[in-house]
Design an enzyme around this catalytic site. Sequence first.
Site, PDB file in Angstrom:
ATOM      1  N   SER A  46       0.575  -1.233  -0.220  1.00 26.84           N
ATOM      2  CA  SER A  46      -0.091  -0.301   0.508  1.00 26.84           C
ATOM      3  C   SER A  46       1.074   1.480  -0.144  1.00 26.84           C
ATOM      4  CB  SER A  46      -1.005  -0.231   1.393  1.00 26.84           C
ATOM      5  OG  SER A  46      -1.221  -0.899   1.459  1.00 26.84           O
ATOM      6  N   ASN A  47       1.526   1.518   0.768  1.00 19.77           N
ATOM      7  CA  ASN A  47       3.061   2.725   0.677  1.00 19.77           C
ATOM      8  C   ASN A  47       3.828   2.232  -0.463  1.00 19.77           C
ATOM      9  OD1 ASN A  47       2.996   3.815   3.608  1.00 19.77           O
ATOM     10  ND2 ASN A  47       2.405   1.440   4.604  1.00 19.77           N
ATOM     11  N   LYS A 165      -0.540 -10.315   7.740  1.00 18.12           N
ATOM     12  CA  LYS A 165      -0.171  -9.011   7.718  1.00 18.12           C
ATOM     13  C   LYS A 165      -1.567  -8.041   8.688  1.00 18.12           C
ATOM     14  CE  LYS A 165       1.496  -4.027   6.601  1.00 18.12           C
ATOM     15  NZ  LYS A 165       1.237  -3.494   5.728  1.00 18.12           N
ATOM     16  N   SER A 167      -3.685  -5.035  10.432  1.00 19.23           N
ATOM     17  CA  SER A 167      -3.535  -3.673  10.123  1.00 19.23           C
ATOM     18  C   SER A 167      -4.384  -3.003  10.633  1.00 19.23           C
ATOM     19  CB  SER A 167      -2.864  -2.550   8.437  1.00 19.23           C
ATOM     20  OG  SER A 167      -2.102  -3.674   8.534  1.00 19.23           O
ATOM     21  N   GLY A 189       0.746  -4.099  11.566  1.00 19.51           N
ATOM     22  CA  GLY A 189       1.654  -3.492   9.962  1.00 19.51           C
ATOM     23  C   GLY A 189       1.425  -2.180   9.902  1.00 19.51           C
TER      24      GLY A 189
END
Length: 295
Positions: A46-47, A165, A167, A189
């Site tokens: 995502s980042n 993961k 988040s 996350g």
Amino acid sequence: MQKKIAGVIPPLATPFKDDELDLATFTANLERYTKTGLSGYLLLGSNGEAAYMDFDEKEALLGAGREVIPADKIMMVGAGGESTKETIALCKLAEKHGADCVLVLPPNYYKGLMNSERQLLHFEKVAQACELPVLYYNMPANTGLNANPDLVYQLSRIPNLVGIKDSSGNMAQLSEIARRCEDFTIMVGASPMMYPGLCLGAHGGILAVANVFPELALQVYDHFQAGDMAKALAMHRNLFPLAVAVTSGHGVPALKYAMSLAGFGGGEVRSPLTPLSDPKAMDMVKAEVEKLQAL
């Protein structure tokens, strides 16, 4: 032999220049990260603005990453697609470029129809078709879907689906997942979840702030593993304000701004994202970077 997924892994930012991939800056950042004790690297997360990249760009980024990432470090690749067919194709792309595992978001465009049964069917097909270990990516803020402990337990029974993961930020949920899912890798996350997550049984974290201060993010994990809870908690608290700013606070624009302040090549964001421009947010991020640089 499958590598152990644990420790600190940054979800690598993808630098852009004039709305195009800046692979030279990406490679330069990665070369610096390889000189730290990071366990590995997540590409196309995502980042990394993977949602804004086409298939050819993803392949180019994976090729560049594979050339730099040492063989003893984890190369994790984001491989979530909206259809099962697309997801499997992305997994095969990761295989082609020598990845060690894939991180897969659940399909979420038709989120109202994406019940547990359909998610399980999707992940069964993906895990069966993919030669790499698969991790489920629970990201409710982006997908609108949350994997509760019942679903995660069922996912953990799927062969080749090895971990999650998480988040979500829901620590009670994380605790229950750790209790029920033995031999299932749990990676938090976000840095604000790191210290409490380790206390509850997580094996490490995929942390955006590790793009900015990899060594300091590592200290939380390393001190915890050494049994020095006071030092681990102190560093967790030091990182907390910046970690919030570059994730739920101001997102990727703040992450790239912080990276640039810290001496990494943050690069530009890709449209429709825009650079961080709010003066108060910029001042806050700058102040936190300077505070952490002093450490």
